[in-house]
Design an enzyme around this catalytic site. Structure first.
Site, PDB file in Angstrom:
ATOM      1  N   GLU A 133     -20.905  20.613 -10.396  1.00 24.20           N
ATOM      2  CA  GLU A 133     -21.350  19.486  -9.563  1.00 24.20           C
ATOM      3  C   GLU A 133     -21.353  19.812  -8.072  1.00 24.20           C
ATOM      4  O   GLU A 133     -20.305  20.107  -7.504  1.00 24.20           O
ATOM      5  CB  GLU A 133     -20.433  18.283  -9.795  1.00 24.20           C
ATOM      6  CG  GLU A 133     -20.852  17.051  -8.989  1.00 24.20           C
ATOM      7  CD  GLU A 133     -19.907  15.875  -9.152  1.00 24.20           C
ATOM      8  OE1 GLU A 133     -20.342  14.738  -8.865  1.00 24.20           O
ATOM      9  OE2 GLU A 133     -18.749  16.083  -9.553  1.00 24.20           O
ATOM     10  N   GLU A 171     -20.515   6.074 -11.241  1.00 27.45           N
ATOM     11  CA  GLU A 171     -19.433   6.628 -10.435  1.00 27.45           C
ATOM     12  C   GLU A 171     -19.581   6.105  -9.009  1.00 27.45           C
ATOM     13  O   GLU A 171     -19.808   6.853  -8.070  1.00 27.45           O
ATOM     14  CB  GLU A 171     -19.456   8.159 -10.469  1.00 27.45           C
ATOM     15  CG  GLU A 171     -18.123   8.756 -10.009  1.00 27.45           C
ATOM     16  CD  GLU A 171     -18.186  10.246  -9.739  1.00 27.45           C
ATOM     17  OE1 GLU A 171     -17.217  10.930 -10.071  1.00 27.45           O
ATOM     18  OE2 GLU A 171     -19.188  10.726  -9.186  1.00 27.45           O
TER      19      GLU A 171
END
Length: 266
Positions: free
Chosen positions: A152, A250
């Site tokens: 990520e 998120e």
């Protein structure tokens, strides 16, 4: 809503009003059947009782644990991952057995391996070498549970070396070239947008390669609709481009978590 992708609630940013093990049930009460977490323990190798309580909270809530971070040090905080820290390589290795054990009990398949910040006084090339060794070890470990290691790019951390989708995809390509086929990009649309990526182009060109997608609005990282990122359009394009996994919510809700889902068509 013009896509049919399923949502999973990141219970490390949502429902933080509640103790950690009460959050899966809160997500279920809000209408969701899937959750994801950052590493939910303080240590890389927590006590068995802590793990049992966490796994039981997932099972008792009747939700699927779709994603879990590997141990990432202090998060949020000064580490943002330990993959590239030579002094913590063994700590990361020790964490792998715990992660696989949780996966065996929960069916989790997606595992976020945060790279880590650049460290003063440590050669970046050595950090990259250690990071790749850790990624390959993680990929081998989660292969046993049909798992994928997720890489990520993140924002708001100047010393974090993976900022754009291209940065993440380079690491993915290197891992695959080294024999780890189960490594993929985690495309967090918030982080990519904040870091200046052309998110529309990233989705257009790479959606089928995404291992996971997470969302929050820009600016602010709040729920969709609190900013200006065309999230629905991007998710529709991702699905049309071949992505069929969950979408991680998120975000940092601007209202109490249970009230932050008004943007969803029920």
């Amino acid at each position: 809503m013009s896509h049919s992708l399923r949502y999973t609630v990141n219970c490390s940013l949502l429902f933080t009003e509640l103790p950690l093990n009460e959050r899966p049930a809160a997500a279920r009460a809000a209408g969701f059947d899937a959750v994801e977490f950052w590493w939910p323990f303080e240590d890389a190798v927590p006590d068995d009782a802590e793990v049992d309580a966490f796994v039981s909270a997932i099972a008792d809530a009747g939700v699927q644990l779709t994603g879990l971070n590997f141990f990432a040090g202090a998060l949020p905080g000064p580490d943002r991952g330990v993959l590239s820290q030579p002094s913590r390589a063994q700590e990361f290795r020790d964490n792998l057995d715990v992660v696989v054990g949780i996966a065996e009990r929960t069916g989790t398949r997606g595992f976020n391996a945060l790279y880590g910040l650049r460290q003063p006084g440590v050669d970046p090339a050595e950090q990259d070498r250690v990071a790749m060794e850790s990624i390959l070890a993680a990929a081998k470990a989660v292969e046993a549970v049909d798992g994928t290691v997720l890489i990520e790019p993140i924002s708001s951390a100047d010393d974090y070396p993976l900022k754009t989708a291209a940065d993440g995809l380079r690491v993915v390509a290197d891992a695959r070239a080294a024999g780890a086929a189960n490594v993929a990009l985690l495309a967090d649309l918030f982080h990519l947008a904040v870091n200046g990526d052309d998110v529309t182009a990233v989705v257009r060109d790479h959606a089928a390669e995404f291992g996971h997608v997470q969302i929050a609005d820009v600016p602010g990282r709040g729920e969709p609709g609190s900013g200006a990122l065309p999230i629905d359009r991007l998710l529709t394009a991702a699905q049309n481009g071949g992505y069929d996994g969950h979408v991680g919510l998120e975000y940092k809700p601007t209202v109490p978590s249970a009230e932050s889902f008004g943007w969803l068509a029920r």
